[in-house]
Design a protein around this motif. Structure first.
Motif, PDB file in Angstrom:
ATOM      1  N   GLY A   5      -7.684  -0.751 -14.487  1.00 31.69           N
ATOM      2  CA  GLY A   5      -8.805  -1.683 -14.415  1.00 31.69           C
ATOM      3  C   GLY A   5      -8.434  -3.137 -14.621  1.00 31.69           C
ATOM      4  O   GLY A   5      -9.242  -4.022 -14.345  1.00 31.69           O
ATOM      5  N   GLU A   7      -7.330  -6.739 -13.884  1.00 30.26           N
ATOM      6  CA  GLU A   7      -7.253  -7.535 -12.668  1.00 30.26           C
ATOM      7  C   GLU A   7      -5.913  -8.271 -12.672  1.00 30.26           C
ATOM      8  O   GLU A   7      -5.534  -8.858 -13.686  1.00 30.26           O
ATOM      9  CB  GLU A   7      -8.395  -8.541 -12.583  1.00 30.26           C
ATOM     10  CG  GLU A   7      -8.392  -9.288 -11.252  1.00 30.26           C
ATOM     11  CD  GLU A   7      -9.523 -10.275 -11.126  1.00 30.26           C
ATOM     12  OE1 GLU A   7     -10.593  -9.873 -10.653  1.00 30.26           O
ATOM     13  OE2 GLU A   7      -9.328 -11.429 -11.539  1.00 30.26           O
ATOM     14  N   ARG A  25      -6.930  -4.695  -8.604  1.00 29.14           N
ATOM     15  CA  ARG A  25      -7.054  -4.018  -9.897  1.00 29.14           C
ATOM     16  C   ARG A  25      -6.020  -2.905 -10.009  1.00 29.14           C
ATOM     17  O   ARG A  25      -5.763  -2.180  -9.046  1.00 29.14           O
ATOM     18  CB  ARG A  25      -8.443  -3.441 -10.070  1.00 29.14           C
ATOM     19  CG  ARG A  25      -9.492  -4.518 -10.120  1.00 29.14           C
ATOM     20  CD  ARG A  25     -10.595  -4.160 -11.086  1.00 29.14           C
ATOM     21  NE  ARG A  25     -11.544  -5.268 -11.183  1.00 29.14           N
ATOM     22  CZ  ARG A  25     -11.544  -6.167 -12.138  1.00 29.14           C
ATOM     23  NH1 ARG A  25     -10.632  -6.105 -13.087  1.00 29.14           N
ATOM     24  NH2 ARG A  25     -12.432  -7.134 -12.168  1.00 29.14           N
TER      25      ARG A  25
END
Length: 64
Positions: A5, A7, A25
């Motif tokens: 998750g 970025e 991601r």
């Protein structure tokens, strides 16, 4: 190093050079191993770019 998750900005990408300069991601729940050549899976880059495999030194966290 990275978590699922996170970025990241793709600085360069041996797997697909079109991904360089874009954000995506991290998909991996655990650190990558020999099966992926110790490369992280990055998805959500672009409609026209499939998920790519990148070495850790090709990625930088964006802080988001």
């Amino acid at each position: 190093m990275f978590n699922a998750g996170d970025e990241v900005k793709i600085l360069s990408c041996e797997d697909d050079p079109r991904a360089a300069g874009k954000t995506g991601r991290i998909v991996d729940e655990v650190a990558p191993g020999p099966l992926t050549g110790h490369r992280w899976t990055v998805a959500g880059i672009s409609l026209f770019i499939a998920p790519v495999l990148c070495h850790a030194n090709e990625l930088r966290k964006t802080g988001r």
